[in-house]
Design an enzyme around this catalytic site. Structure first.
Site, PDB file in Angstrom:
ATOM      1  N   LYS A  98      40.386  51.017  35.649  1.00  7.35           N
ATOM      2  CA  LYS A  98      39.217  50.617  34.905  1.00  7.35           C
ATOM      3  C   LYS A  98      38.903  51.529  34.028  1.00  7.35           C
ATOM      4  O   LYS A  98      38.396  52.708  34.507  1.00  7.35           O
ATOM      5  CB  LYS A  98      38.078  50.009  35.610  1.00  7.35           C
ATOM      6  CG  LYS A  98      38.537  48.714  36.508  1.00  7.35           C
ATOM      7  CD  LYS A  98      37.229  47.954  36.925  1.00  7.35           C
ATOM      8  CE  LYS A  98      37.684  46.702  37.698  1.00  7.35           C
ATOM      9  NZ  LYS A  98      39.020  46.665  38.542  1.00  7.35           N
ATOM     10  N   ASP A 132      43.243  47.749  33.873  1.00  2.47           N
ATOM     11  CA  ASP A 132      42.505  46.715  33.997  1.00  2.47           C
ATOM     12  C   ASP A 132      41.824  46.481  32.828  1.00  2.47           C
ATOM     13  O   ASP A 132      41.273  47.042  32.209  1.00  2.47           O
ATOM     14  CB  ASP A 132      41.576  46.519  35.386  1.00  2.47           C
ATOM     15  CG  ASP A 132      42.188  46.823  36.569  1.00  2.47           C
ATOM     16  OD1 ASP A 132      43.450  46.465  36.961  1.00  2.47           O
ATOM     17  OD2 ASP A 132      41.457  47.248  37.743  1.00  2.47           O
ATOM     18  N   GLN A 161      43.288  38.050  29.940  1.00  2.00           N
ATOM     19  CA  GLN A 161      42.587  37.116  30.702  1.00  2.00           C
ATOM     20  C   GLN A 161      42.690  35.512  29.950  1.00  2.00           C
ATOM     21  O   GLN A 161      42.159  35.450  28.935  1.00  2.00           O
ATOM     22  CB  GLN A 161      41.063  37.537  30.777  1.00  2.00           C
ATOM     23  CG  GLN A 161      40.964  38.889  31.384  1.00  2.00           C
ATOM     24  CD  GLN A 161      39.626  39.523  31.071  1.00  2.00           C
ATOM     25  OE1 GLN A 161      39.374  39.789  29.745  1.00  2.00           O
ATOM     26  NE2 GLN A 161      38.977  40.073  32.049  1.00  2.00           N
ATOM     27  N   ARG A 182      50.085  41.764  32.450  1.00  2.00           N
ATOM     28  CA  ARG A 182      49.392  41.428  33.454  1.00  2.00           C
ATOM     29  C   ARG A 182      48.768  40.043  32.917  1.00  2.00           C
ATOM     30  O   ARG A 182      47.724  40.186  32.182  1.00  2.00           O
ATOM     31  CB  ARG A 182      48.523  42.032  34.660  1.00  2.00           C
ATOM     32  CG  ARG A 182      47.941  41.349  35.646  1.00  2.00           C
ATOM     33  CD  ARG A 182      46.879  41.972  36.399  1.00  2.00           C
ATOM     34  NE  ARG A 182      47.280  43.307  36.933  1.00  2.00           N
ATOM     35  CZ  ARG A 182      46.557  44.270  37.290  1.00  2.00           C
ATOM     36  NH1 ARG A 182      45.256  44.202  36.943  1.00  2.00           N
ATOM     37  NH2 ARG A 182      46.949  45.315  37.912  1.00  2.00           N
ATOM     38  N   ALA A 187      37.685  37.502  35.552  1.00  2.00           N
ATOM     39  CA  ALA A 187      36.804  37.567  36.696  1.00  2.00           C
ATOM     40  C   ALA A 187      35.417  37.650  36.247  1.00  2.00           C
ATOM     41  O   ALA A 187      34.664  37.636  37.246  1.00  2.00           O
ATOM     42  CB  ALA A 187      37.140  38.781  37.595  1.00  2.00           C
ATOM     43  N   THR A 224      48.030  35.651  39.987  1.00  2.00           N
ATOM     44  CA  THR A 224      46.959  34.286  40.345  1.00  2.00           C
ATOM     45  C   THR A 224      47.543  33.933  42.128  1.00  2.00           C
ATOM     46  O   THR A 224      48.558  34.399  42.239  1.00  2.00           O
ATOM     47  CB  THR A 224      47.512  33.179  39.540  1.00  2.00           C
ATOM     48  OG1 THR A 224      46.512  31.974  39.939  1.00  2.00           O
ATOM     49  CG2 THR A 224      48.860  32.944  39.256  1.00  2.00           C
ATOM     50  N   ARG A 287      35.035  38.798  44.560  1.00  2.00           N
ATOM     51  CA  ARG A 287      35.882  38.098  45.406  1.00  2.00           C
ATOM     52  C   ARG A 287      35.112  36.833  45.856  1.00  2.00           C
ATOM     53  O   ARG A 287      35.649  35.713  45.862  1.00  2.00           O
ATOM     54  CB  ARG A 287      36.479  39.071  46.459  1.00  2.00           C
ATOM     55  CG  ARG A 287      37.284  40.002  46.028  1.00  2.00           C
ATOM     56  CD  ARG A 287      38.755  39.602  45.247  1.00  2.00           C
ATOM     57  NE  ARG A 287      38.481  39.141  43.998  1.00  2.00           N
ATOM     58  CZ  ARG A 287      38.614  40.285  42.964  1.00  2.00           C
ATOM     59  NH1 ARG A 287      38.473  41.327  43.173  1.00  2.00           N
ATOM     60  NH2 ARG A 287      38.708  39.390  41.986  1.00  2.00           N
TER      61      ARG A 287
END
Ligand SMILES: Cc1cc2nc3c(=O)[nH]c(=O)nc-3n(C[C@H](O)[C@H](O)[C@H](O)COP(=O)(O)OP(=O)(O)OC[C@H]3O[C@@H](n4cnc5c(N)ncnc54)[C@H](O)[C@@H]3O)c2cc1C
Length: 306
Positions: A98, A132, A161, A182, A187, A224, A287
């Site tokens: 990150k 990320d 995203q 990716r 999130a 995913t 999460r």
């Protein structure tokens, strides 16, 4: 609603202190986080690679606020990459970084230098870095930075995203030869002006983005756990005749582990995103926000005396 409450709790220092100092059973954190030390990360990596999976390691920490903290994060990644190489794991394990963890919020130039040092260490270890993606206010700066890193380290991966309205266009931009991208849902809590809010709209966007990436010449990384999207991914792999080394599935450590093994047994490349380090609180709260059922699981553990 619950998601907003959990995300608010994730930002509260008081709640963080409460949870961090509560007698959380080791097993709960360990379900999602490899452990606190480099040696924990290496052990989990070795086990996953032994099971036929690939790994991307995330040294936990975000929104770093001091130069010392940013440099500690950089040094930990450099050390980790050396140890992955020494353990013969660098062929199957890369790292996820990150930009906020290496100083982006307060010194973008230093953050770039830190990211470059991590990419150099990854290249000499024989592996790659994926940067990320964080909240939408950082998307342009992060993509620009990745563009610069790629001139020197072409294997550097980007994350897009699907919940962002701009992402289909970004996919078209990045679906190029040699580009590792990716694709995840996203999130962070984002405003309607920039992001789809309904799950169905996010899922539809994911499929459109997946079509762009899987039909293009780059290297898509489908991140995913969503059974429907995984099935569509498998379908597109056949449709676009992509060999197992021409794309990969990605999932988080501790989430749908049986599905990770099933996909690997089917011959797909599957990479597990493995976080480690002592800054596990923010990661775990995200999460929980994704899946309210995990709250009950976590609360049970909080009140457990074991
Ligand atoms: C490898 C990887 C890297 C990522 N990197 C980033 C990044 O850089 N930036 C970013 O913003 N986001 C990132 N994410 C997070 C991502 O954006 C989503 O928040 C997260 O993956 C949840 O979305 P989903 O696609 O799994 O679908 P969801 O709609 O959340 O879930 C679909 C289904 O998957 C299963 N499932 C999902 N979560 C859980 C869980 N916690 N426990 C058990 N079952 C579950 C359930 O069956 C659920 O119904 C990453 C995700 C992965 C897998």
């Amino acid at each position: 609603m619950l998601r907003s409450v959990i995300l608010a709790a994730a930002r509260s220092a008081r709640v963080a202190h409460l949870v961090e100092t509560a007698p959380v059973s080791r097993e709960v954190v360990r379900r999602f986080v490899a452990g606190q030390r480099t040696s924990d990360a290496l052990k989990v990596t070795k086990d996953l690679v032994g099971d036929g999976l690939k790994v991307t390691l995330d040294y936990l920490g975000e929104d770093t606020l001091t130069t010392e903290q940013a440099e500690r994060t950089r040094d930990e990644y450099v050390k980790l990459l050396g140890e992955l190489q020494d353990a013969g794991l660098a062929g199957d394990a890369e790292v996820s970084v990150k930009i906020s963890a290496v100083g982006q919020r307060f010194d973008p130039k230093m953050a770039e230098a830190n990211a470059r040092a991590i990419c150099a260490a990854a290249t000499s270890a024989g592996t790659t870095v994926t940067i990320d993606m964080e909240d939408h206010t950082t998307t342009d700066a992060t993509l620009d930075l990745i563009g610069r890193l790629r001139t020197e380290f072409p294997g550097t991966g980007a994350v897009l995203q699907a919940y962002l309205r701009r992402t289909e266009a970004d996919c078209r931009e990045l679906a190029k030869e040699g580009q590792r991208v990716r694709l995840c849902k996203g999130a962070y809590k984002e405003p309607e002006s920039v992001a789809y809010q309904a799950k169905l709209d996010v899922d539809k966007s994911y499929v459109r983005c997946m079509n762009v990436l899987m039909s293009g010449p780059g290297y898509p990384m489908l991140a995913t756990h969503d059974p429907r999207l995984v099935a569509i991914g498998e379908d597109r792999a056949k449709w676009f005749d992509r060999a197992p080394d021409e794309f990969e599935f990605q999932m988080l450590y501790g989430i749908r582990p049986d599905e990770q093994l099933r996909l690997a047994a089917e011959g797909y490349a599957v990479r597990v995103y493995v976080p480690y380090g002592d800054q596990w609180y923010g990661y775990l709260m995200r999460r929980l926000a994704e899946r309210p059922a995990n709250v009950a699981f976590f609360m049970r553990a909080l009140t457990s005396t074991k």
